[in-house]
Design a protein around this motif. Sequence first.
Motif, mmCIF file in Angstrom:
data_model
loop_
_atom_site.group_PDB
_atom_site.id
_atom_site.type_symbol
_atom_site.label_atom_id
_atom_site.label_comp_id
_atom_site.label_asym_id
_atom_site.label_seq_id
_atom_site.Cartn_x
_atom_site.Cartn_y
_atom_site.Cartn_z
ATOM 1 N N LEU A 74 0.620 -1.242 -0.040
ATOM 2 C CA LEU A 74 0.164 -0.061 0.054
ATOM 3 C C LEU A 74 0.906 1.293 0.130
ATOM 4 O O LEU A 74 0.537 2.293 -0.894
ATOM 5 C CB LEU A 74 -1.268 -0.027 1.063
ATOM 6 C CG LEU A 74 -1.761 1.410 1.491
ATOM 7 C CD1 LEU A 74 -2.846 1.565 0.377
ATOM 8 C CD2 LEU A 74 -2.602 1.126 2.990
ATOM 9 N N ARG A 75 1.655 1.399 0.889
ATOM 10 C CA ARG A 75 2.686 2.386 0.865
ATOM 11 C C ARG A 75 3.557 2.633 -0.611
ATOM 12 O O ARG A 75 3.766 3.719 -0.851
ATOM 13 C CB ARG A 75 3.704 2.440 1.970
ATOM 14 C CG ARG A 75 3.167 2.556 3.399
ATOM 15 C CD ARG A 75 4.083 2.499 4.414
ATOM 16 N NE ARG A 75 3.390 2.521 5.882
ATOM 17 C CZ ARG A 75 3.190 3.558 6.193
ATOM 18 N NH1 ARG A 75 3.269 4.574 5.851
ATOM 19 N NH2 ARG A 75 2.645 3.428 7.646
ATOM 20 N N SER A 76 3.837 1.601 -1.023
ATOM 21 C CA SER A 76 4.540 1.426 -2.258
ATOM 22 C C SER A 76 3.772 1.972 -3.211
ATOM 23 O O SER A 76 4.127 3.250 -4.018
ATOM 24 C CB SER A 76 5.128 0.205 -2.726
ATOM 25 O OG SER A 76 5.508 0.163 -4.093
ATOM 26 N N LEU A 87 -2.348 11.912 -0.561
ATOM 27 C CA LEU A 87 -2.675 10.610 0.177
ATOM 28 C C LEU A 87 -1.801 10.877 1.553
ATOM 29 O O LEU A 87 -0.848 11.195 1.659
ATOM 30 C CB LEU A 87 -2.147 9.371 -0.517
ATOM 31 C CG LEU A 87 -2.931 9.237 -1.845
ATOM 32 C CD1 LEU A 87 -1.945 8.205 -2.823
ATOM 33 C CD2 LEU A 87 -4.273 8.807 -1.641
ATOM 34 N N VAL A 88 -2.424 10.506 2.697
ATOM 35 C CA VAL A 88 -1.842 10.356 4.007
ATOM 36 C C VAL A 88 -2.218 9.111 4.740
ATOM 37 O O VAL A 88 -3.407 8.908 4.911
ATOM 38 C CB VAL A 88 -2.174 11.500 4.674
ATOM 39 C CG1 VAL A 88 -1.660 11.631 6.320
ATOM 40 C CG2 VAL A 88 -1.954 12.858 4.026
ATOM 41 N N MET A 89 -1.166 8.519 5.323
ATOM 42 C CA MET A 89 -1.350 7.195 6.130
ATOM 43 C C MET A 89 -1.810 7.766 7.515
ATOM 44 O O MET A 89 -1.507 8.866 7.864
ATOM 45 C CB MET A 89 -0.143 6.329 6.465
ATOM 46 C CG MET A 89 0.336 5.711 4.989
ATOM 47 S SD MET A 89 -0.944 4.478 4.467
ATOM 48 C CE MET A 89 -0.879 3.307 5.521
ATOM 49 N N TYR A 90 -2.954 7.135 7.938
ATOM 50 C CA TYR A 90 -3.311 7.543 9.265
ATOM 51 C C TYR A 90 -2.281 7.336 10.547
ATOM 52 O O TYR A 90 -1.879 6.383 10.541
ATOM 53 C CB TYR A 90 -4.754 6.750 9.671
ATOM 54 C CG TYR A 90 -5.286 6.962 11.237
ATOM 55 C CD1 TYR A 90 -5.686 8.035 11.510
ATOM 56 C CD2 TYR A 90 -5.058 5.985 12.152
ATOM 57 C CE1 TYR A 90 -6.485 8.309 12.700
ATOM 58 C CE2 TYR A 90 -5.427 6.124 13.216
ATOM 59 C CZ TYR A 90 -6.200 7.504 13.493
ATOM 60 O OH TYR A 90 -6.588 7.752 15.063
ATOM 61 N N VAL A 102 -7.416 10.385 3.911
ATOM 62 C CA VAL A 102 -6.661 9.637 5.120
ATOM 63 C C VAL A 102 -6.749 7.975 4.951
ATOM 64 O O VAL A 102 -7.855 7.422 4.578
ATOM 65 C CB VAL A 102 -7.395 10.127 6.432
ATOM 66 C CG1 VAL A 102 -6.640 9.330 7.608
ATOM 67 C CG2 VAL A 102 -7.055 11.462 6.312
ATOM 68 N N ILE A 103 -5.534 7.314 4.948
ATOM 69 C CA ILE A 103 -5.964 5.860 4.711
ATOM 70 C C ILE A 103 -5.421 5.200 6.030
ATOM 71 O O ILE A 103 -4.328 5.460 6.518
ATOM 72 C CB ILE A 103 -4.648 5.442 3.533
ATOM 73 C CG1 ILE A 103 -4.817 6.370 2.506
ATOM 74 C CG2 ILE A 103 -4.966 4.139 3.309
ATOM 75 C CD1 ILE A 103 -3.871 6.440 1.556
ATOM 76 N N ILE A 119 -8.404 -1.858 3.968
ATOM 77 C CA ILE A 119 -8.049 -0.592 3.921
ATOM 78 C C ILE A 119 -9.167 0.408 3.872
ATOM 79 O O ILE A 119 -9.951 0.345 3.068
ATOM 80 C CB ILE A 119 -7.052 -0.247 2.681
ATOM 81 C CG1 ILE A 119 -6.042 -1.345 2.548
ATOM 82 C CG2 ILE A 119 -6.617 1.127 2.492
ATOM 83 C CD1 ILE A 119 -5.330 -1.585 1.046
ATOM 84 N N ARG A 120 -9.278 1.472 4.702
ATOM 85 C CA ARG A 120 -10.234 2.359 4.888
ATOM 86 C C ARG A 120 -9.686 3.686 4.256
ATOM 87 O O ARG A 120 -8.428 4.181 4.628
ATOM 88 C CB ARG A 120 -10.705 2.657 6.296
ATOM 89 C CG ARG A 120 -11.695 3.564 6.460
ATOM 90 C CD ARG A 120 -12.483 3.777 7.575
ATOM 91 N NE ARG A 120 -13.382 2.406 7.590
ATOM 92 C CZ ARG A 120 -13.947 1.853 8.624
ATOM 93 N NH1 ARG A 120 -13.491 2.349 9.829
ATOM 94 N NH2 ARG A 120 -14.779 0.928 8.605
ATOM 95 N N PHE A 121 -10.553 4.207 3.503
ATOM 96 C CA PHE A 121 -10.063 5.635 2.826
ATOM 97 C C PHE A 121 -11.128 6.584 3.517
ATOM 98 O O PHE A 121 -12.355 6.766 3.079
ATOM 99 C CB PHE A 121 -10.059 5.626 1.451
ATOM 100 C CG PHE A 121 -9.207 4.550 0.920
ATOM 101 C CD1 PHE A 121 -7.651 5.013 0.497
ATOM 102 C CD2 PHE A 121 -9.573 3.273 0.755
ATOM 103 C CE1 PHE A 121 -6.961 3.879 0.018
ATOM 104 C CE2 PHE A 121 -8.761 2.435 0.084
ATOM 105 C CZ PHE A 121 -7.217 2.805 -0.063
ATOM 106 N N LEU A 122 -10.695 7.913 4.042
ATOM 107 C CA LEU A 122 -11.828 8.740 4.541
ATOM 108 C C LEU A 122 -11.545 9.840 3.320
ATOM 109 O O LEU A 122 -10.308 10.418 3.140
ATOM 110 C CB LEU A 122 -11.370 9.275 5.840
ATOM 111 C CG LEU A 122 -11.344 8.396 6.945
ATOM 112 C CD1 LEU A 122 -11.076 9.099 8.436
ATOM 113 C CD2 LEU A 122 -12.938 8.023 7.109
#
Length: 193
Positions: A74-76, A87-90, A102-103, A119-122
Amino acid sequence: MRNSPITLKVLCYPLSAFIFSCFLSCNGDHTQRQRNRTAEAEVKEIKSSRAQIFLAYLDALVKLPDAKFSEAELRSINKKYASQLPLVMYDSTQEQSTQDIVIHYYKNNQLGPVMESGIRFLVPETLTDSLVVSDFTRYFGNVEDEKPLIGITKQPLSVHIKVSSDREMKLTRKNNINKEQAGVTMVDIFNYR
């Protein structure tokens, strides 16, 4: 009498300059209005294209093989789309901007034939306005309504899209009469065993 044509020419030049400057100022106002209209169209196009990029990003995640459906992968993928999407990881220790997607990646540790990870995306309000349920149905397929567990609720029920035998998307939407035109506020991707 000889001086009168020269005087007329001298008087004609400033008068011509005045008329020409009036013409330019009117034309400049029209150009400014034209620029404003173009800017509005560009903003709508950017929102529209950002929604399309977000759908392509989700498609890349949905098509990951089971072995690669992980936080590292996911980060890749986030790095590939970072220049096009906010995109920002929670992170519970940091406050996210209202413009960011927010991921949150999570793993289910229960045994049995259940959801393994998700995986949740706000989705931020700026993207929600241009990203509706019908965009997802055109891209991923038909939606299935979630069945209510306790009767009627004020909050609209989520809709689900079965993407493959082991992947499903859950869309949380705004409260709209027309489900297809409701803005999407949150997206979940579930990976089943």
